[in-house]
Design an enzyme around this catalytic site. Structure first.
Site, short mmCIF file in Angstrom:
data_model
loop_
_atom_site.label_atom_id
_atom_site.label_comp_id
_atom_site.label_asym_id
_atom_site.label_seq_id
_atom_site.Cartn_x
_atom_site.Cartn_y
_atom_site.Cartn_z
N HIS A 1 -10.65 0.56 -1.61
CA HIS A 1 -10.92 -0.38 -0.52
C HIS A 1 -9.79 -0.28 0.51
O HIS A 1 -8.61 -0.30 0.16
CB HIS A 1 -11.01 -1.79 -1.08
CG HIS A 1 -11.10 -2.85 -0.03
ND1 HIS A 1 -11.91 -2.72 1.09
CD2 HIS A 1 -10.46 -4.05 0.10
CE1 HIS A 1 -11.76 -3.79 1.85
NE2 HIS A 1 -10.90 -4.61 1.27
N CYS B 1 -15.28 -7.99 -0.31
CA CYS B 1 -14.85 -6.59 -0.13
C CYS B 1 -15.19 -5.72 -1.33
O CYS B 1 -15.17 -4.49 -1.23
CB CYS B 1 -13.36 -6.52 0.16
SG CYS B 1 -12.89 -7.46 1.61
N ASN C 1 -9.76 -3.19 8.03
CA ASN C 1 -10.45 -3.60 6.80
C ASN C 1 -11.89 -4.01 7.15
O ASN C 1 -12.10 -5.05 7.78
CB ASN C 1 -9.67 -4.77 6.18
CG ASN C 1 -10.33 -5.31 4.92
OD1 ASN C 1 -11.46 -4.97 4.60
ND2 ASN C 1 -9.61 -6.17 4.21
N1 COA Z 1 1.93 -10.18 14.90
C1 COA Z 1 3.21 -10.58 14.92
N2 COA Z 1 3.71 -11.46 14.01
C2 COA Z 1 2.88 -11.92 13.07
C3 COA Z 1 1.54 -11.54 13.01
C4 COA Z 1 1.07 -10.64 13.98
N3 COA Z 1 -0.21 -10.19 13.99
N4 COA Z 1 0.96 -12.16 11.98
C5 COA Z 1 1.90 -12.91 11.39
N5 COA Z 1 3.07 -12.78 12.05
C6 COA Z 1 4.35 -13.41 11.75
C7 COA Z 1 4.18 -14.69 10.98
O1 COA Z 1 4.02 -15.78 11.87
C8 COA Z 1 5.47 -14.77 10.21
O2 COA Z 1 6.48 -15.22 11.08
P1 COA Z 1 7.64 -16.20 10.56
O3 COA Z 1 8.36 -15.42 9.49
O4 COA Z 1 8.45 -16.45 11.78
O5 COA Z 1 6.95 -17.40 10.02
C9 COA Z 1 5.77 -13.33 9.90
O6 COA Z 1 5.06 -12.54 10.86
C10 COA Z 1 5.30 -12.92 8.51
O7 COA Z 1 5.70 -11.62 8.36
P2 COA Z 1 5.82 -10.96 6.96
O8 COA Z 1 6.37 -11.90 5.94
O9 COA Z 1 6.54 -9.66 7.12
O10 COA Z 1 4.30 -10.70 6.61
P3 COA Z 1 3.75 -9.93 5.38
O11 COA Z 1 4.67 -8.83 5.01
O12 COA Z 1 3.32 -10.88 4.33
O13 COA Z 1 2.45 -9.26 5.99
C11 COA Z 1 0.10 -9.33 5.88
C12 COA Z 1 1.39 -10.05 6.32
C13 COA Z 1 -1.06 -10.24 6.20
C14 COA Z 1 -0.02 -8.05 6.66
C15 COA Z 1 0.17 -9.04 4.37
O14 COA Z 1 0.48 -10.21 3.66
C16 COA Z 1 -1.11 -8.47 3.82
O15 COA Z 1 -1.54 -7.41 4.21
N6 COA Z 1 -1.72 -9.16 2.85
C17 COA Z 1 -2.99 -8.67 2.25
C18 COA Z 1 -4.14 -9.00 3.15
C19 COA Z 1 -5.42 -8.32 2.73
O16 COA Z 1 -5.42 -7.20 2.30
N7 COA Z 1 -6.51 -9.02 2.90
C20 COA Z 1 -7.83 -8.52 2.67
C21 COA Z 1 -8.28 -8.67 1.28
S1 COA Z 1 -9.82 -8.00 1.01
#
Ligand code: COA
Length: 322
Positions: free
Chosen positions: A249, A113, A279
């Site tokens: 980004h 990225c 993204n």
């Molecule tokens: N829809 C519904 N539920 C989902 C889901 C989806 N698309 N994806 C994951 N879940 C669930 C998981 O199974 C988990 O459930 P559990 O608690 O029962 O195990 C729960 O949601 C996790 O939620 P939460 O802890 O609130 O997630 P988060 O706040 O960490 O958000 C991301 C997850 C991925 C959105 C976040 O971590 C993120 O944006 N990270 C950075 C990613 C990024 O920028 N990557 C690119 C880099 S270049």
């Protein structure tokens, strides 16, 4: 001489896929995706004619038209991508052929990225060395072919697209830049997607898809991108509020909000398109740049700070005068 951006272009696949569309394929919801990422929709390739190459070519053509240059004027083409159609020839060489940029040297680079920033900084270094006078740089991805469509925590985040910029060696343009990497952290965001055809190696031919530890990437992104911006500002003696626009980004609106908060800046300095693009990895910054340029948001003389982070791990930033 430094790199000055004199034209931009972009290309998004025709098909916009909403969060509600995704919820028909997997257990997810508009509410979950929107509240955690700010993403409502993303464009995804949906036919064999939409490829990494076709989007790169369209974005490149549009940037050349905006710059008023002909393909044969171009001396250097750098394409940043992790999702090329071929292992070889490079996407950059294929773009060169399609455009008829017969005088250009062309190569790809992989900084995930952060790729567009690494391409910009590389072209700028060539200009500073006096080797080239202009360049076409492109960030392009079809991440839809490498994400794991069974992993709802990653596949909902990404979109496809291409963004391009034409650069000219000029006395004014990039003011300062930096880039960095931490290979030791690479395991939090990776795609081991290569099979081997070597008869002397007992090979696991399974193709893996994109793997991400979302929370670790989130923490890395907020910390490193903020530090990177602060380091760049310190180099130039500018205060955060001196910058007209921050084009970051586009991974997650919450990451952008956190960085704005840490820099104590209003969000209106941070244009965003993550809502409708998701993204798009190496393409995200140049697509956003093209959008704000074509919306007449940028004025001559504006100070623009581009910054990003990604797999590798990698990060980078560039400060430029528009
Ligand atoms: N829809 C519904 N539920 C989902 C889901 C989806 N698309 N994806 C994951 N879940 C669930 C998981 O199974 C988990 O459930 P559990 O608690 O029962 O195990 C729960 O949601 C996790 O939620 P939460 O802890 O609130 O997630 P988060 O706040 O960490 O958000 C991301 C997850 C991925 C959105 C976040 O971590 C993120 O944006 N990270 C950075 C990613 C990024 O920028 N990557 C690119 C880099 S270049």
């Amino acid at each position: 001489m430094r790199a000055k951006i004199i034209g931009t272009g972009s290309c998004l696949p025709q098909k916009a896929v909403t969060n509600d569309d995704l919820s028909t394929l997997m257990e997810t919801s508009d509410e979950w995706i929107k509240s955690r990422t700010g993403i409502s929709a993303r464009h995804l390739v949906s036919s064999e004619t939409e490829t990494t190459l076709s989007m790169a070519v369209n974005a490149g053509k549009s940037a050349l038209a905006d710059a008023g240059l002909l393909p044969e004027d171009i001396e250097l083409i750098i394409v940043a991508t992790v999702s090329s159609d071929f292992i070889t020839p490079s996407t950059a060489c294929m773009v060169q052929k399609e455009l008829g940029a017969v005088h250009a040297a062309a190569f790809d680079m992989n900084a995930a990225c952060s790729g567009f920033l690494f391409a910009l900084n590389t072209a700028d270094a060539y200009f500073q060395a006096g080797i080239y006078q202009n360049a076409l740089i492109i960030g392009v991805e079809t991440l839809s072919k490498i994400v794991d469509w069974k992993d709802r925590s990653t596949c909902v985040l990404f979109g496809d697209g291409a963004g391009a910029a034409v650069l000219r060696a000029d006395s004014e343009g990039i003011i300062a830049s930096l880039q960095g990497s931490n290979g030791a952290g690479g395991h939090v965001l990776m795609c081991k997607n290569r099979s081997s055809n070597n008869p002397f190696v007992a090979t696991d031919t399974r193709l893996d898809y994109l793997y991400m530890d979302g929370q670790e990437v989130f923490k890395f992104a907020v910390k490193k991108e903020t530090e990177c911006i602060q380091e760049l500002l310190a180099q130039t003696g500018l205060a955060p509020s001196d910058i007209t626009w921050y084009l970051l980004h586009q991974a997650n609106q919450r990451i952008i909000n956190s960085i704005a908060r840490k820099l104590k800046l209003p969000l209106d300095k941070f244009p965003s398109n993550v809502d409708h693009c998701g993204n798009t990895s190496a393409a995200s910054i140049p697509i956003l740049l093209d959008e704000v340029h074509r919306a007449n948001t940028l004025s001559e003389g504006d100070l623009i700070l581009l910054s990003g982070f990604g797999a590798g791990l990698t990060w980078g930033a560039a400060l430029l005068r528009w």
